[in-house]
Scaffold this motif. Structure first.
Motif, PDB file in Angstrom:
ATOM      1  N   LYS A  14       0.817  -1.225   0.000  1.00 12.60           N
ATOM      2  CA  LYS A  14       0.000   0.000   0.000  1.00 12.60           C
ATOM      3  C   LYS A  14       0.850   1.275   0.000  1.00 12.60           C
ATOM      4  N   ASN A  15       1.896   1.300   0.842  1.00 11.09           N
ATOM      5  CA  ASN A  15       2.704   2.526   0.921  1.00 11.09           C
ATOM      6  C   ASN A  15       3.552   2.734  -0.335  1.00 11.09           C
ATOM      7  N   ARG A  16       4.025   1.651  -0.922  1.00  7.42           N
ATOM      8  CA  ARG A  16       4.811   1.777  -2.160  1.00  7.42           C
ATOM      9  C   ARG A  16       3.933   2.332  -3.284  1.00  7.42           C
ATOM     10  N   VAL A  17       2.723   1.776  -3.384  1.00  5.80           N
ATOM     11  CA  VAL A  17       1.805   2.228  -4.436  1.00  5.80           C
ATOM     12  C   VAL A  17       1.413   3.687  -4.202  1.00  5.80           C
ATOM     13  N   TYR A  18       1.039   3.992  -2.970  1.00 13.48           N
ATOM     14  CA  TYR A  18       0.601   5.356  -2.654  1.00 13.48           C
ATOM     15  C   TYR A  18       1.738   6.355  -2.867  1.00 13.48           C
ATOM     16  N   ASN A  19       2.928   5.988  -2.403  1.00 18.37           N
ATOM     17  CA  ASN A  19       4.088   6.884  -2.523  1.00 18.37           C
ATOM     18  C   ASN A  19       4.477   7.110  -3.987  1.00 18.37           C
ATOM     19  N   THR A  20       4.402   6.053  -4.777  1.00 15.94           N
ATOM     20  CA  THR A  20       4.703   6.194  -6.216  1.00 15.94           C
ATOM     21  C   THR A  20       3.698   7.132  -6.867  1.00 15.94           C
ATOM     22  N   ALA A  21       2.428   6.896  -6.597  1.00 12.65           N
ATOM     23  CA  ALA A  21       1.383   7.752  -7.174  1.00 12.65           C
ATOM     24  C   ALA A  21       1.553   9.199  -6.706  1.00 12.65           C
ATOM     25  N   LEU A  22       1.914   9.361  -5.439  1.00 14.49           N
ATOM     26  CA  LEU A  22       2.092  10.714  -4.882  1.00 14.49           C
ATOM     27  C   LEU A  22       3.264  11.441  -5.570  1.00 14.49           C
ATOM     28  N   SER A  23       4.307  10.708  -5.886  1.00  8.24           N
ATOM     29  CA  SER A  23       5.465  11.321  -6.549  1.00  8.24           C
ATOM     30  C   SER A  23       5.099  11.817  -7.944  1.00  8.24           C
ATOM     31  N   TYR A  24       4.248  11.086  -8.620  1.00  7.17           N
ATOM     32  CA  TYR A  24       3.812  11.519  -9.956  1.00  7.17           C
ATOM     33  C   TYR A  24       2.790  12.655  -9.870  1.00  7.17           C
ATOM     34  N   LEU A  25       1.786  12.462  -9.052  1.00 11.15           N
ATOM     35  CA  LEU A  25       0.614  13.358  -9.077  1.00 11.15           C
ATOM     36  C   LEU A  25       0.760  14.568  -8.156  1.00 11.15           C
ATOM     37  N   GLU A 138      11.675   6.123  -4.676  1.00  9.47           N
ATOM     38  CA  GLU A 138      11.258   4.793  -4.210  1.00  9.47           C
ATOM     39  C   GLU A 138      12.455   3.958  -3.752  1.00  9.47           C
ATOM     40  N   ASP A 139      13.642   4.431  -4.080  1.00  8.91           N
ATOM     41  CA  ASP A 139      14.878   3.782  -3.660  1.00  8.91           C
ATOM     42  C   ASP A 139      15.024   2.347  -4.191  1.00  8.91           C
ATOM     43  N   LEU A 140      14.545   2.124  -5.405  1.00 11.87           N
ATOM     44  CA  LEU A 140      14.746   0.815  -6.033  1.00 11.87           C
ATOM     45  C   LEU A 140      16.147   0.784  -6.643  1.00 11.87           C
ATOM     46  N   SER A 141      16.690  -0.402  -6.756  1.00 14.19           N
ATOM     47  CA  SER A 141      18.001  -0.535  -7.416  1.00 14.19           C
ATOM     48  C   SER A 141      17.810  -0.348  -8.921  1.00 14.19           C
ATOM     49  N   TYR A 142      18.912  -0.168  -9.634  1.00 12.14           N
ATOM     50  CA  TYR A 142      18.814  -0.027 -11.088  1.00 12.14           C
ATOM     51  C   TYR A 142      18.211  -1.292 -11.712  1.00 12.14           C
ATOM     52  N   ALA A 143      18.595  -2.439 -11.161  1.00 14.55           N
ATOM     53  CA  ALA A 143      18.091  -3.710 -11.707  1.00 14.55           C
ATOM     54  C   ALA A 143      16.577  -3.820 -11.494  1.00 14.55           C
TER      55      ALA A 143
END
Lengths: 177, 96
Positions: A14-25, A138-143
């Motif tokens: 939930k937080n990953r999805v919400y945070n991703t959407a928040l970064s875009y919108l 989101e702090d994901l790795s490049y991979a």
């Protein structure tokens, strides 16, 4: 997927999805709406989900696509706003131009700088924006980012490099000596 | 502050960022939407809707094709067919 399994999945992402959407919108209400759509889609499309793919990658993809769709829809609305009322009838506030966004997770001493960054981020092309959001926010790795974007790691690096260069240029207008 | 230093600071301003937490109301809204969707699906299956829409579209298309390719043909009466077969004309048939 049972309701209990879906709830576990929801709690995990939930937080990953919400945070991703928040970064875009860059608006909490819009991000909530998109996050809601994402999980409904996840529940609805669980039959079509290929088990060999990583479920996190799949959910990120849905979140990104929904966020970009929402943004495109909003951009069309903004264009149309020139033909309709720009101001709210009762409050006289501009309807289609939200105030500067402040991400709730940014460190206090970085709030002002991050506000400029998010403003400039809005002007980036979609792929560069996605590479920046996934790796820097989101702090994901490049991979991991490459998997989500379905490109090579080298492409992610190139997109991020170009994105940062472009951000520098766009940020210059906010610099006050 | 130097411009380049400022730009670097801004670009790095998301370092140490915490993920924003989804609002508590989100789960309830998702559940509500899924319940509403189940009701709609129970009433009319999505596949049926698409099938109906495709059938109507096909029907319209076939009608359009039929109307466009329609050329009225002249029908021969039995007498005209007989006259054509025996190479008779109206003058030949006239009695003295």
């Amino acid at each position: 997927m049972t309701n209990a399994e879906f709830e576990i999945l929801y709690k995990k992402y939930k937080n990953r999805v919400y945070n991703t959407a928040l970064s875009y919108l860059q608006q909490a209400e819009d991000a909530e709406e998109v996050a809601q759509d994402v999980f409904v889609e996840v529940f609805r499309s669980q039959q079509t989900f290929r088990q060999e793919a990583d479920i996190g990658t799949w959910i990120y993809r849905i979140a990104i696509n929904k966020s970009l769709d929402f943004l495109r829809h909003k951009t069309r609305q903004k264009r149309f706003a020139f033909l309709t009322n720009l101001f709210h009838q009762e409050t006289d506030e501009i309807i289609h131009d939200p105030p500067d966004f402040q991400h709730p997770g940014v460190l206090l001493e970085q709030k002002e700088n991050a506000t400029y960054l998010f403003k400039a981020l809005n002007e980036l092309p979609e792929t560069q924006k996605t590479a920046f959001i996934l790796t820097q926010i989101e702090d994901l790795s490049y991979a991991e980012t490459a998997k989500v974007m379905d490109v090579t790691v080298a492409s992610v690096e190139a997109l991020l490099h170009r994105g940062k260069q472009s951000l520098r240029k766009k940020l210059e207008k906010y610099y006050r000596s | 502050m130097e411009k380049q230093e400022w730009l670097n600071n801004v670009l790095n301003s998301t370092q140490g960022i915490q993920r924003a937490e989804a609002p508590d109301s989100l789960w309830v809204k998702i559940q509500q939407e899924l319940k509403n969707e189940v009701k709609v699906i129970a009433m009319v299956p999505r596949r049926t809707v698409w099938l109906a829409a495709a059938s109507v579209a096909l029907l319209i298309l076939l009608n359009l094709v039929a109307v466009r390719s329609y050329h009225p043909t002249q029908k021969m009466t039995a007498l005209e067919a007989l006259m054509a077969e025996y190479q008779l004309s109206a003058e030949n048939l006239s009695m003295p």
